[in-house]
Design a protein around this motif. Structure first.
Motif, PDB file in Angstrom:
ATOM      1  N   UNK A  41       0.773  -1.228   0.000  1.00  0.00           N
ATOM      2  CA  UNK A  41       0.000   0.000   0.000  1.00  0.00           C
ATOM      3  C   UNK A  41       0.804   1.277   0.000  1.00  0.00           C
ATOM      4  N   UNK A  42       2.114   1.160  -0.126  1.00  0.00           N
ATOM      5  CA  UNK A  42       2.963   2.360  -0.091  1.00  0.00           C
ATOM      6  C   UNK A  42       3.799   2.451  -1.367  1.00  0.00           C
ATOM      7  N   UNK A  43       4.379   3.615  -1.574  1.00  0.00           N
ATOM      8  CA  UNK A  43       5.248   3.799  -2.718  1.00  0.00           C
ATOM      9  C   UNK A  43       6.638   3.232  -2.424  1.00  0.00           C
ATOM     10  N   UNK A  91       8.278  -5.796   3.205  1.00  0.00           N
ATOM     11  CA  UNK A  91       8.218  -5.111   1.909  1.00  0.00           C
ATOM     12  C   UNK A  91       8.875  -5.995   0.857  1.00  0.00           C
ATOM     13  N   UNK A  92       8.702  -5.614  -0.379  1.00  0.00           N
ATOM     14  CA  UNK A  92       9.501  -6.183  -1.457  1.00  0.00           C
ATOM     15  C   UNK A  92      10.728  -5.296  -1.614  1.00  0.00           C
TER      16      UNK A  92
END
Length: 118
Positions: A41-43, A91-92
């Motif tokens: 959901x984040x940049x 995260x990725x």
């Protein structure tokens, strides 16, 4: 140049991981290397970078003291050591060549998933 990130996985909070980024193809450039991450959901955000000769490193404030970037030019590989993992590190993670302002160069590869359980 193709960049392949690996080493991610499912880890408990407080654990450690070492991510690797291996370059293949035309690897004659002398760019810095950077790690970035995209949480759900984040940049995508900058995490760390290292100059070609490893003389200079840079870290995002949120990871200082827990993340360590390094590289081995003989192996065309950059590393990201992550200690004291937190759930918010989930995260990725991607690697990419960067310019002197830590802006990514080239296209993104697949990345490696890091999931931290609490």
């Amino acid at each position: 140049v193709q960049l392949q990130a690996s080493g991610g996985g499912l880890v408990q909070a407080g654990g450690s991981l070492r991510l690797s980024c291996t370059a293949s193809g035309r690897t004659s450039s002398n760019n810095g290397m950077g790690w970035f991450r995209r949480a759900p959901g984040k940049e995508r955000e900058f995490v760390a970078s290292i100059s070609y000769n490893s003389a200079s490193t840079s870290y995002a404030d949120s990871v200082k003291g827990r993340f360590t970037i390094s590289r081995d030019n003989n192996k065309n590989t950059a590393y990201l050591r992550i200690d004291t993992l937190k759930p918010e590190d989930t995260a990725v993670y991607y690697c990419q060549a960067v310019d002197l302002s830590n802006r990514p160069l080239g296209s993104w590869g697949q990345g490696t998933q890091v999931t931290v359980s609490s």
